[in-house]
Design a protein around this motif. Structure first.
Motif, PDB file in Angstrom:
ATOM      1  N   GLY A 153      12.983   9.521 -12.875  1.00 16.26           N
ATOM      2  CA  GLY A 153      14.055   8.627 -12.447  1.00 16.26           C
ATOM      3  C   GLY A 153      14.219   8.576 -10.942  1.00 16.26           C
ATOM      4  N   MET A 154      14.169   9.728 -10.297  1.00 14.72           N
ATOM      5  CA  MET A 154      14.370   9.771  -8.845  1.00 14.72           C
ATOM      6  C   MET A 154      13.235   9.106  -8.095  1.00 14.72           C
ATOM      7  N   VAL A 155      11.999   9.287  -8.570  1.00 11.34           N
ATOM      8  CA  VAL A 155      10.870   8.645  -7.902  1.00 11.34           C
ATOM      9  C   VAL A 155      11.007   7.135  -8.014  1.00 11.34           C
ATOM     10  N   GLN A 156      11.376   6.640  -9.181  1.00  9.92           N
ATOM     11  CA  GLN A 156      11.549   5.198  -9.333  1.00  9.92           C
ATOM     12  C   GLN A 156      12.707   4.698  -8.469  1.00  9.92           C
ATOM     13  N   LEU A 157      13.768   5.482  -8.381  1.00  8.11           N
ATOM     14  CA  LEU A 157      14.902   5.107  -7.539  1.00  8.11           C
ATOM     15  C   LEU A 157      14.479   5.072  -6.080  1.00  8.11           C
ATOM     16  N   VAL A 158      13.832   6.157  -5.627  1.00  6.20           N
ATOM     17  CA  VAL A 158      13.429   6.246  -4.224  1.00  6.20           C
ATOM     18  C   VAL A 158      12.385   5.194  -3.902  1.00  6.20           C
ATOM     19  N   VAL A 159      11.389   5.028  -4.795  1.00 10.38           N
ATOM     20  CA  VAL A 159      10.319   4.089  -4.528  1.00 10.38           C
ATOM     21  C   VAL A 159      10.832   2.670  -4.582  1.00 10.38           C
ATOM     22  N   CYS A 160      11.625   2.369  -5.557  1.00 10.86           N
ATOM     23  CA  CYS A 160      11.892   0.977  -5.782  1.00 10.86           C
ATOM     24  C   CYS A 160      13.327   0.615  -5.740  1.00 10.86           C
ATOM     25  N   VAL A 161      14.103   1.133  -6.654  1.00 20.25           N
ATOM     26  CA  VAL A 161      15.422   0.577  -6.815  1.00 20.25           C
ATOM     27  C   VAL A 161      16.000   0.649  -5.462  1.00 20.25           C
ATOM     28  N   SER A 162      15.286   0.152  -4.773  1.00 20.35           N
ATOM     29  CA  SER A 162      15.507  -0.197  -3.446  1.00 20.35           C
ATOM     30  C   SER A 162      14.848   0.770  -2.599  1.00 20.35           C
ATOM     31  N   GLU A 163      15.493   1.579  -2.317  1.00 21.08           N
ATOM     32  CA  GLU A 163      15.339   2.350  -1.146  1.00 21.08           C
ATOM     33  C   GLU A 163      14.100   2.000  -0.341  1.00 21.08           C
ATOM     34  N   LEU A 164      13.043   2.692  -0.463  1.00 24.85           N
ATOM     35  CA  LEU A 164      11.966   2.525   0.509  1.00 24.85           C
ATOM     36  C   LEU A 164      11.286   1.162   0.452  1.00 24.85           C
ATOM     37  N   VAL A 165      10.877   0.729  -0.740  1.00 29.18           N
ATOM     38  CA  VAL A 165      10.172  -0.548  -0.827  1.00 29.18           C
ATOM     39  C   VAL A 165      11.119  -1.705  -0.551  1.00 29.18           C
ATOM     40  N   THR A 166      12.317  -1.652  -1.108  1.00 31.39           N
ATOM     41  CA  THR A 166      13.264  -2.741  -0.874  1.00 31.39           C
ATOM     42  C   THR A 166      13.597  -2.863   0.607  1.00 31.39           C
ATOM     43  N   ASN A 167      13.842  -1.741   1.265  1.00 34.76           N
ATOM     44  CA  ASN A 167      14.142  -1.794   2.692  1.00 34.76           C
ATOM     45  C   ASN A 167      12.970  -2.350   3.484  1.00 34.76           C
ATOM     46  N   ALA A 168      11.757  -1.946   3.133  1.00 36.94           N
ATOM     47  CA  ALA A 168      10.579  -2.460   3.834  1.00 36.94           C
ATOM     48  C   ALA A 168      10.467  -3.968   3.635  1.00 36.94           C
ATOM     49  N   ARG A 169      10.683  -4.442   2.419  1.00 37.57           N
ATOM     50  CA  ARG A 169      10.584  -5.883   2.151  1.00 37.57           C
ATOM     51  C   ARG A 169      11.726  -6.640   2.830  1.00 37.57           C
ATOM     52  N   LYS A 170      12.873  -6.019   2.918  1.00 34.29           N
ATOM     53  CA  LYS A 170      14.045  -6.698   3.469  1.00 34.29           C
ATOM     54  C   LYS A 170      14.002  -6.787   4.998  1.00 34.29           C
ATOM     55  N   TYR A 171      13.538  -5.726   5.650  1.00 35.70           N
ATOM     56  CA  TYR A 171      13.660  -5.645   7.102  1.00 35.70           C
ATOM     57  C   TYR A 171      12.364  -5.802   7.881  1.00 35.70           C
ATOM     58  N   ALA A 172      11.211  -5.820   7.225  1.00 38.56           N
ATOM     59  CA  ALA A 172       9.938  -5.896   7.950  1.00 38.56           C
ATOM     60  C   ALA A 172       9.157  -7.143   7.548  1.00 38.56           C
ATOM     61  N   PRO A 173       8.546  -7.804   8.525  1.00 34.60           N
ATOM     62  CA  PRO A 173       7.698  -8.952   8.177  1.00 34.60           C
ATOM     63  C   PRO A 173       6.384  -8.460   7.568  1.00 34.60           C
ATOM     64  N   GLY A 174       5.805  -9.271   6.717  1.00 32.55           N
ATOM     65  CA  GLY A 174       4.501  -8.933   6.154  1.00 32.55           C
ATOM     66  C   GLY A 174       4.595  -7.972   4.993  1.00 32.55           C
ATOM     67  N   PRO A 175       3.441  -7.465   4.588  1.00 31.11           N
ATOM     68  CA  PRO A 175       3.400  -6.589   3.410  1.00 31.11           C
ATOM     69  C   PRO A 175       3.905  -5.188   3.728  1.00 31.11           C
ATOM     70  N   CYS A 176       4.149  -4.437   2.660  1.00 33.01           N
ATOM     71  CA  CYS A 176       4.392  -3.000   2.799  1.00 33.01           C
ATOM     72  C   CYS A 176       3.400  -2.306   1.885  1.00 33.01           C
ATOM     73  N   LEU A 177       3.063  -1.080   2.248  1.00 34.29           N
ATOM     74  CA  LEU A 177       2.099  -0.298   1.481  1.00 34.29           C
ATOM     75  C   LEU A 177       2.794   0.906   0.880  1.00 34.29           C
ATOM     76  N   LEU A 178       2.556   1.143  -0.386  1.00 35.89           N
ATOM     77  CA  LEU A 178       3.123   2.277  -1.103  1.00 35.89           C
ATOM     78  C   LEU A 178       2.006   3.247  -1.441  1.00 35.89           C
ATOM     79  N   ASP A 179       2.186   4.510  -1.083  1.00 36.48           N
ATOM     80  CA  ASP A 179       1.241   5.561  -1.443  1.00 36.48           C
ATOM     81  C   ASP A 179       1.993   6.648  -2.192  1.00 36.48           C
ATOM     82  N   LEU A 180       1.429   7.098  -3.300  1.00 34.19           N
ATOM     83  CA  LEU A 180       1.978   8.191  -4.100  1.00 34.19           C
ATOM     84  C   LEU A 180       0.898   9.254  -4.188  1.00 34.19           C
ATOM     85  N   GLU A 181       1.269  10.507  -3.947  1.00 35.03           N
ATOM     86  CA  GLU A 181       0.284  11.584  -4.031  1.00 35.03           C
ATOM     87  C   GLU A 181       0.964  12.862  -4.521  1.00 35.03           C
ATOM     88  N   ILE A 182       0.268  13.583  -5.357  1.00 37.32           N
ATOM     89  CA  ILE A 182       0.768  14.869  -5.831  1.00 37.32           C
ATOM     90  C   ILE A 182       0.349  15.935  -4.826  1.00 37.32           C
TER      91      ILE A 182
END
Length: 160
Positions: free
Chosen positions: A58-87
Motif C-alpha cells: 500500500g505504501m509503495v503504491q501511495l508513494v509511487v502514484c497516489v500522487s506523491e512522486l509521479v503525480t508531482n512530477a507530472r504536475k510540476y515538470a514539463p516532459g516525461p518522468c521516469l520511475l525506477d523501482l529496485e530491491i
C-alpha cells in the motif's frame, strides 16, 4: 556450445538486481505507475520469494502514484518522468526523475493546511527520502521496507 560457455561473463540470476522501470508522460498514466509498482512487488514476492507486507504494498503504491512522486512530477515538470523501482537490502527503493530543476518545497506539518501534504506523507512513511539534482532535472528517492516492522530507521534526509 555448453550452457556454462553460453553464460560465461554473466552474473548468476540470484546475484542480479531486482528492478523495474517505466516512463510516464500523461496524467492518465498515473494509474499505470501504481499498477507498475503493484506488479513489481507481486513479482518480487511470487518469483523471488521475498516477503512483501500489505503495508509495503500500500505504501509503495501511495508513494509511487497516489500522487506523491509521479503525480508531482507530472504536475510540476514539463516532459516525461521516469520511475525506477529496485530491491535493496530488504526494501524497495522508489526513484522518480523529472526534467524540472526546481526542488520540491517541503512544508512543515500543518493539519489546517488544505492540500500540499504529498511530500509530508511520503517522508512519514519512508525509511529514507532524498532529492538529488541531476545534470538535467532532479531525482527524488524514497525507500520503504518490504516486510513491515514498527521500528524504522530514521535516516531521512531533506533535499540537497
Amino acid at each position: 556450445m555448453d550452457a556454462a560457455a553460453q553464460n560465461e561473463g554473466q552474473e548468476p540470476l540470484a546475484d542480479r538486481p531486482i528492478r523495474a522501470g517505466a516512463a510516464f508522460e500523461g496524467s492518465a498514466e498515473i494509474a499505470e505507475a501504481r499498477d507498475t509498482a503493484r506488479d513489481f512487488l507481486t513479482t518480487v514476492q511470487a518469483v523471488h520469494g521475498l516477503p512483501v507486507s500489505a503495508r509495503a504494498m500500500g505504501m509503495v503504491q501511495l508513494v509511487v502514484c497516489v500522487s506523491e512522486l509521479v503525480t508531482n512530477a507530472r504536475k510540476y515538470a514539463p516532459g516525461p518522468c521516469l520511475l525506477d523501482l529496485e530491491i535493496v537490502e530488504g526494501a524497495v527503493e522508489i526513484s522518480v526523475w523529472d526534467s524540472s530543476t526546481a526542488l520540491p518545497s517541503i512544508e512543515a506539518a500543518d493539519p489546517e493546511r488544505i492540500g500540499q501534504h504529498g511530500l509530508e506523507i511520503t517522508m512519514a512513511v519512508s525509511q529514507m527520502f532524498c532529492v538529488h539534482r541531476e545534470p538535467v532535472g532532479k531525482r527524488i528517492t524514497a525507500v520503504i521496507e518490504l516486510a513491515s516492522s514498527s521500528s524504522r530507521t530514521s535516516s531521512k534526509r531533506p533535499s540537497n
